[in-house]
Every structure is written in C-alpha cells, then in structure tokens.
Write a protein that holds these residues in place. Structure first.
Motif, PDB file in Angstrom:
ATOM      1  N   SER A  26      42.169  40.517  42.113  1.00 13.23           N
ATOM      2  CA  SER A  26      42.600  39.384  42.202  1.00 13.23           C
ATOM      3  C   SER A  26      42.348  37.563  41.773  1.00 13.23           C
ATOM      4  O   SER A  26      42.803  36.727  41.578  1.00 13.23           O
ATOM      5  N   PHE A  27      40.591  38.171  41.224  1.00 19.60           N
ATOM      6  CA  PHE A  27      39.618  37.391  40.058  1.00 19.60           C
ATOM      7  C   PHE A  27      40.329  37.735  39.138  1.00 19.60           C
ATOM      8  O   PHE A  27      39.550  37.003  37.966  1.00 19.60           O
ATOM      9  N   ASP A  28      41.347  38.508  38.333  1.00 21.47           N
ATOM     10  CA  ASP A  28      40.938  39.115  37.248  1.00 21.47           C
ATOM     11  C   ASP A  28      41.792  37.263  36.796  1.00 21.47           C
ATOM     12  O   ASP A  28      41.046  37.417  35.581  1.00 21.47           O
ATOM     13  N   GLU A  29      42.544  36.556  36.984  1.00 19.04           N
ATOM     14  CA  GLU A  29      42.918  35.899  36.481  1.00 19.04           C
ATOM     15  C   GLU A  29      42.536  34.348  36.630  1.00 19.04           C
ATOM     16  O   GLU A  29      42.850  33.576  36.353  1.00 19.04           O
ATOM     17  N   PHE A  30      41.614  34.596  37.827  1.00 19.50           N
ATOM     18  CA  PHE A  30      40.690  33.255  38.829  1.00 19.50           C
ATOM     19  C   PHE A  30      40.163  32.367  36.955  1.00 19.50           C
ATOM     20  O   PHE A  30      39.480  32.666  36.672  1.00 19.50           O
TER      21      PHE A  30
END
Lengths: 183, 655
Positions: free
Chosen positions: B135-139
């Motif tokens: 979920s933080f890959d694109e954060f």
C-alpha cells in the motif's frame, strides 16, 4: 641464597633466633626494620611519642608472634601488617568515630602532585599528623597502604560509604593544608 | 642349395632371350632379396646349445609332482573364521531390526508446539504485511512548500556543508563535570603522597629498644603465655604467703610472749641474769618440793615479783592442781614459787586471768650456782611426753588458762618443750571443739569424696590449630568444668592418698591473627575427657582456727593423672579430625586444699588446682616444640565423708 640483612644474619637466621628468644637476633631484627616501621607508625600517630608507643607495641607483637610466620609471602609485609593493625588498634583505643564530625566539608581548589612534591616528606608527615585520628587512619590505609574501601570498612568496623566520605574529607583537608603550606 | 641353383638356371634359360629393361627399383629389390636369401641360407644349419642356467630357470617354472600333490591337497580345505569376525561384519550389515526401525520411522511425525509456529508466523510477513507494504508502494507525500526552498537557500548560501560543521565546532569548549576533574586531581595527589612516603624511614630513639627489651625476654611461645603464668604464680605465691604468715603470726604471738621478742620481754640468759639476780632471802621458809614425792598433788602458787618495769603490776595468784610423775615444780607455803634450792622451774602468774610464767621471778629465785642444775631439771621437762602431761592435767583446768599467752623463758632446755607444747596446745585450748580438732588431726582411714571444678583451660595443639585455620591463631580465654567422685585413705594424720574419676570438659577459643580478621573472628571447640587423678596430700598438723566451732586446715596436693578422650565438638564449617586431639593423656597437677570440718564425718574442701598433660606419644620428649598440651588452672569444691565410727570416736573421747 638467602639475603643477608645485617651482621651476617639472614632473614631465616633472624626468625629462628627470635623464635629461640635470642636477644642478639631480636636486636638485629629491630635495628633493621625499626626505621621503616617507625615511618609507618608516625603516619598513623598524631605525634612522635604516640608513634614510639605504636612502634614499641608493634615490635613486642612481632617478637611474641614471630613463630606464627610461616614463610608464605614477604616477611617485611607480615611485619608491616602487624604494625598497621597495631596502629589501628591504637586508633580504636584512643578515640571514637565521633571525632569525624569535627571537620566540615572543605570547599577549595584541588592541589596537584606537584604541590605535594614541593613539600618535604617530614612536612607532609606533620600535615598528616594534624588530621583527626579517623581521617588519618583512613587516608593512610587507602592512599598509602592501598587498602580498598571494603577492606578498610572491615578493619575499622564502619560502612564502605563512611570510609569513602571520610577519605574525601581527609583528602580535602590535607590538600587545603598543603596549599596553605606552599603559600 | 642345389634347388636354388636350378631355379637360377631356369630363370636364366627362360629369360635367355628376354630382354627387358628392368626398372632400377626392381633391380634393387632383386638384389635385396638375394641378400636376404643369402643370409637365410647362411643360418639354415646354424645351431648353438643354450646355456645351462636357461634350463634351470625353465625347470623352476614347471610345476613338479610335489607341487601338484600340494595343490590338490588344498582342494577340499575349509577353515571356520573366528566369531568376532562375524560380529564385526554383522555390525556393519543392517539387521532386520535395523530395517524395521528404519521403516517404523517412515510414517513418524511429531506435531511441533504451538508457540513454535507462532514464532515462525511472526517472522513471516502476513498478508496484512504484504498489503501494508504494497500500500505504500505508491505512497508519496509532498513536502511542505517552503522546505525545499529553505534547503535550496541554505545550499545556495553555504556551498560546503561539512566545512560549516567544522567551523561550528572550531571554537567549541565544554566544561567537564566537577567529579571527573576531582578524580583526576585526587589521583595525582594520592600518587604524590604515596611517592613521598615510598622510602620514608625514621630511626627511632634508642630508648624505644630499651623499653621493648623487658617484654621480649623469652621466646614467643613462653612470652605469649607469660601474663597467664605470672597470674598463676601470683595466686600460688599469695596462697603460700598467706599460709606461711598465718602460721608464723599465730606462733609468733606465743613466741613473743615467751621472750624471743626483745621489745616485749627481754630474753633471759644466764649472762643477763647474773647482775640482776637478788640474793634469795635465807630467812624465808624452805620450799616444799614436789619432786620429793612424784605423786604429790600440790598447789602451785605463783607470785609475781617486780623485778623490772615490764612486769605486770597486778599481783594475782592462781592455783593449779596437778599431779606429776616427774619432778617439775616446787611449791612454797607462802605462795611463793621456788625450786627448793635444787630445782629451777619457771614460775607462773596470771595477769588479767592469763597465765604467765614469770621469767623475772624465775631469775630471782635462783642463784648462779643453781642455775646449771636448774637447766638440767628443766631439760627433763622437755622429755615429758605431752600425752602424759595431758593425762595428768585435767582439761577443765587447762581450759581456764590462756595457754596461748603463756610466757615461758627462752632457754635451750625449754625449746623442745615449747615446740611440742605449741602443737598440743592447739588441742588443749579448744574446750568442746577440741574433740573435733582431735578427730580432724588424728584421723586415719578411708574417706569418700566428690568434687566439682571450674577452671581456665588451654588446648595447646598445633595439629588442631592448623586444621582449624591456615592462618595464624591466637588463644583466647576459655573455660571448662569437671565433676568427679573418688576415694582416699588417710595413711597418717598428715599424709593421705586419693584417687578420683572425673568427667572433664575442656574448651578452647581462638582468634585469627591474619590481616583480614585480626579483630573479629573467634572460633571455639570443646572436648570431653575422662580423667583418673591420683593425688598425694599432706595436711598441716594444726588447725587454722582451733577456737572456732568449725576447724579448718590446709593441705598441699601433688599428683598425676591419666586422661582419655571421650568426645570432641568442633566448628561445623571447620571440621577437625578427632585424632588431632590428645587421645590418651598423662599429666601432673598440684594444688592447695582448705578443709572445713563440720563434723567428724563430713568436711568440705575448697581448693585450687594447676594441671598439665600431654599425649602418651610425646612422653619421650615432652618439652619439644609442637608438643600438644592440655592445661587447666582453676578452683574446686569437694564434699568428703570420713568413716569415723562410733568406736573410733569413743576411743578418742568424742561423744
């Protein structure tokens, strides 16, 4: 080969002679060790005569217990311990620990070893003798003889904390006196 | 050979007309073959016998008949291998059991504990983790607007960030905490002081050695115990002095009165008498001498005559009734005492109801020529047995006389009499109590005793000490108690022997003298011994208090004892082997006893004892260094019963 102390006596001869109660051996032993031991006695005493008393008492103990020396370790060390113990006994007899309270905590700048070196040993001895008996004893035992606070506490029947605090105060007072002497 | 030649001829004939130019190669071959043939033919009949050793070698390689027999003899040969060979082999071969065991684990499965999986699962990223991570890959968060601007501004201003840091700390100073500095300085101070006293020596005054010398006269083993020895010696000396003085004073009182003390009564000698002797009044009535009749019962009238100033003024006469088998005194009718011109006996007077033999009177009634005869007569007095004297002197009369204050002239003739008199007078002046005194001083026979002792004990034993501690130990004061019963026999009125059996507890405490524990460590151990002391007692021949209802007397005691160790009690954390103690002891003892005689049968004894003993093993050299000793010094109280029978008492007038 055993070290010849004086007048052809080896240390072993002296000990055997003293055990046999030979006066010549006793005298040689006394002549050989008395200057060293008197130095110790004077450090623990508050004056010359008290030092002589400790010296006399210590040598009587040495001669009366010399058969208990088993040859383990240094003979001089054994004698020295007897004198220190005698001095401690002397201190215990002559005073109680309430004497410590007479000195307030000193607050002054420290003096270094250089200041101490500027003093002759005799002067320093006089300053040490001016300390109260309790301070003097603890200072001598810790600083010069190298006893730990735990050992001092055991010998003087005080706590380690007391030993540390007494030493600090003794040292402060002595430093103050050294500074005053040096001007 | 001939064949070859024919062939040649044939060839020659065949090719007689033939002409062909052979190639040079052919010719070479032909010539070559011809050479070979010629060589072969040259060796056709060649033969050469081989060397003998070749046959020997061949012969060795061919099996002989013996070899064949030998080889056939092993055709049926079999040998059983040793058992351990099979064991070794079988161990390395998988047995059926091994196979079974292997198979049994084929399906073996153990479910691991639950927490193991929990631990593992914790370390494995879960789905949630994956989800969280992904979920933080694109954060992405956009920094605040001003941040980049400020950084850029800084970067623009200071091109070298590192140099800015360096410059920032260039002038940086921090004050260390106070105690660090103190420690550093204190250490330096201590070092300075230590260095100052490193070789510090001061020679003491000569007087110090002079003061030490008296305290180290002997070796340490003696010197250490000198205070104790001194105390014991002082007590013994005091007791001896007391005994001596008591004895001396008691006797001295009499002797002084008799005349040995010139301050009280001048000693009368022949020389002294002569100038002062008055002439006897010839007009006086002759004296009636009792010597004329040995069985005369007479009255001795004693009159004091004032010869010198020391004579008592009071003139009191006493009558002394007695019968005598020996010539002793003469009696004068006018109450004057004299020797009827042939004898000289000390006259007696009383002063304040005390009998006094007046030497002055005696002197005045003799003439110089009579004096020698007088001495002869008096010397006969000394030969009188006191028992005889006692027989003829009723106790009632004697008891009225203060014999202790009886004055006797100092003459050689009376000397022996006086000595006997002094002993016997102790009995005679007692009245009722003299009976008990007689009994006490004359008893011979058995008696039983029981005793309790309390003492100061020392166990001198290097083996015990070394077992107790590796460090040197000093002895501390410790005590012990003892109970015992015994029996004795009074051989003579003075001398007796006594044997006892006592159970004795000896204790010893120590103080460690090492550097660490010089003040505060004490250890003690206890032992129990069974002692059998055999003592020899010498009782003084007189009572110390004859005029009291409880006569008392001293006796000195000397003896030896045998002891056997019964048990030991040592310190739990420092066990000592029992054989380190004295197992069988032989020793000696001495002491003083003071007896109180409450009745002819019962008397109580208070006494002191000093005892020392060593092991049997050391008896050959009991004074060598390292010899163990058990020493006791203390007091004892005893209750004794004498078998004084009714007959015994009756015979001695004790009712």
């Amino acid at each position: 080969m055993a070290e010849v102390l004086t007048l052809g006596f080896t240390q072993e001869d002296l000990i055997k002679g003293c055990i046999a109660g030979r006066r010549d051996a006793q005298e040689v032993l006394y002549r050989y060790y008395s200057p060293k031991m008197f130095g110790i006695c004077l450090r623990y005493a508050n004056n010359y005569h008290s030092g002589e008393d400790i010296l006399q008492e210590g040598f009587i103990k040495v001669f009366n217990n010399i058969d208990k020396f088993r040859g383990e370790g240094s003979f001089e060390g054994w004698i020295k311990r007897i004198f220190i113990n005698t001095a401690i006994e002397h201190y215990r007899k002559s005073t109680n620990h309430s004497g410590h309270a007479e000195l307030e905590k000193a607050n002054f700048k420290q003096v270094s070893e250089v200041a101490v070196e500027n003093l002759a040993t005799q002067d320093l001895l006089k300053l040490i003798q001016k300390l109260s008996p309790g301070y003097r004893t603890i200072f001598n035992m810790y600083v010069i003889e190298g006893y730990t606070h735990k050992e001092i506490a055991g010998k003087l029947d005080i706590s380690e904390g007391t030993s540390k605090s007494q030493l600090a105060r003794a040292r402060n007072i002595l430093q103050k006196m050294v500074k005053a002497t040096n001007g | 050979m001939n064949g070859k030649i024919n062939i040649d001829n044939l060839f020659k004939a065949a090719f007689e007309d033939f002409e062909a130019q052979p190639s040079s190669e052919m010719l070479d071959n032909i010539l070559g073959d011809a050479f070979d043939i010629s060589v072969q033919s040259s060796f056709e009949d060649f033969s050469l016998p081989p060397s003998a050793y070749i046959w020997e070698n061949i012969n060795d390689a061919i099996p002989t008949a013996a070899d064949k027999v030998l080889s056939t003899s092993f055709d049926e040969f079999t040998a059983v291998p040793p058992i351990h060979l099979w064991e070794n082999i079988s161990e390395s071969i998988h047995s059926e059991a091994d196979k079974l065991l292997n198979n049994s684990f084929d399906e073996f499965a153990v479910t691991p504990p639950a927490h193991l999986w929990e631990n593992i699962s914790d370390s494995i990223p879960s789905e949630v983790d994956h989800l969280a991570v992904s979920s933080f890959d694109e954060f992405a968060v956009t920094p605040p607007v001003g941040m980049w601007a400020s950084i850029q501004e800084e970067l623009n201003v200071e091109e070298n960030f590192d140099s800015k840091f360096q410059e920032a700390f260039l002038a940086f100073e921090a004050q260390p905490s106070e105690h660090i500095l103190d420690n550093l300085l204190n250490t330096k101070f201590d070092t300075g002081v230590r260095r100052a006293f490193m070789r510090h020596e001061v020679s003491p005054q000569e007087a110090v050695w002079d003061r030490i010398k008296p305290y180290v006269r002997f070796g340490p083993s003696i010197q250490r115990h000198l205070p104790t020895l001194r105390r014991v010696a002082a007590v013994v000396l005091c007791l001896l002095m007391f005994t001596f003085l008591y004895n001396k004073l008691d006797r001295g009182g009499i002797i002084d009165i008799v005349g040995t003390n010139p301050d009280k009564t001048k000693t009368t000698t022949k020389k002294d008498i002569e100038p002062t002797i008055p002439i006897q009044n010839e007009e006086e009535q002759p004296l009636k001498s009792i010597f004329e009749d040995n069985d005369t019962e007479g009255i001795v009238s004693v009159e004091k005559q004032p010869v010198n100033n020391e004579t008592p003024e009071k003139n009191t006469n006493i009558d002394q009734r007695f019968t005598s088998k020996s010539p002793l005194l003469s009696v004068k009718e006018n109450n004057r005492f004299d020797l009827s011109a042939t004898s000289s006996v000390p006259p007696v007077s009383t002063v304040n109801d005390k009998a006094v033999l007046l030497s002055s009177t005696f002197s005045t009634t003799v003439t110089p020529t009579e004096n020698e005869r007088t001495e002869e007569l008096i010397s006969s007095v000394s030969n009188i047995e006191i028992s005889e004297l006692e027989t003829y002197i009723p106790g009632t009369i004697i008891s009225q006389t203060d014999w202790n204050n009886l004055e006797l002239p100092e003459t050689p003739a009376l000397q022996g009499f006086r000595e006997d008199y002094l002993v016997e007078s102790n009995l005679m002046d007692m009245g009722e109590d003299s009976d008990l005194a007689k009994m006490m001083l004359s008893y011979k026979g058995f008696y039983l005793s029981s005793s309790f002792s309390s003492f100061y004990s020392r166990i001198y034993n290097d083996a015990v000490r070394e077992s107790l501690s590796e460090d040197p130990l000093d002895y501390l004061v410790d005590g012990g108690v003892s109970f015992g019963i015994g029996a004795g026999y009074q051989l003579t009125p003075n001398f007796g022997i006594e044997a006892e059996v006592t159970r004795t507890n000896l204790s010893q405490s120590y103080r460690e003298l090492t550097e660490q524990t010089v003040f505060n460590s004490a250890s003690s151990l206890k032992t129990t011994y069974l002692y059998i002391p055999l003592s020899f007692k010498y009782q003084l021949s007189r009572s110390n208090s004859m005029n009291r209802r409880i006569p008392r007397t001293f006796s000195t005691v000397l003896g030896m004892h045998y002891g056997k160790l019964q048990s030991t009690q040592t310190i739990e954390e420092r066990p000592i082997p029992e054989d380190a103690f004295i197992q069988q002891e032989l020793g000696v003892f001495t002491g003083l006893d003071y007896h109180f005689y409450f009745s002819p049968n019962i008397h109580v004894t208070l006494g002191g004892r000093l005892a020392a003993g060593t092991d049997f093993e050391y008896l050959s050299a009991p004074f060598e260094a390292g010899t163990p000793y058990n020493v006791q010094a203390g007091v004892r109280i005893g209750l004794n019963y004498r078998f004084a029978t009714r007959k015994y008492k009756w015979d001695r007038g004790i009712y």
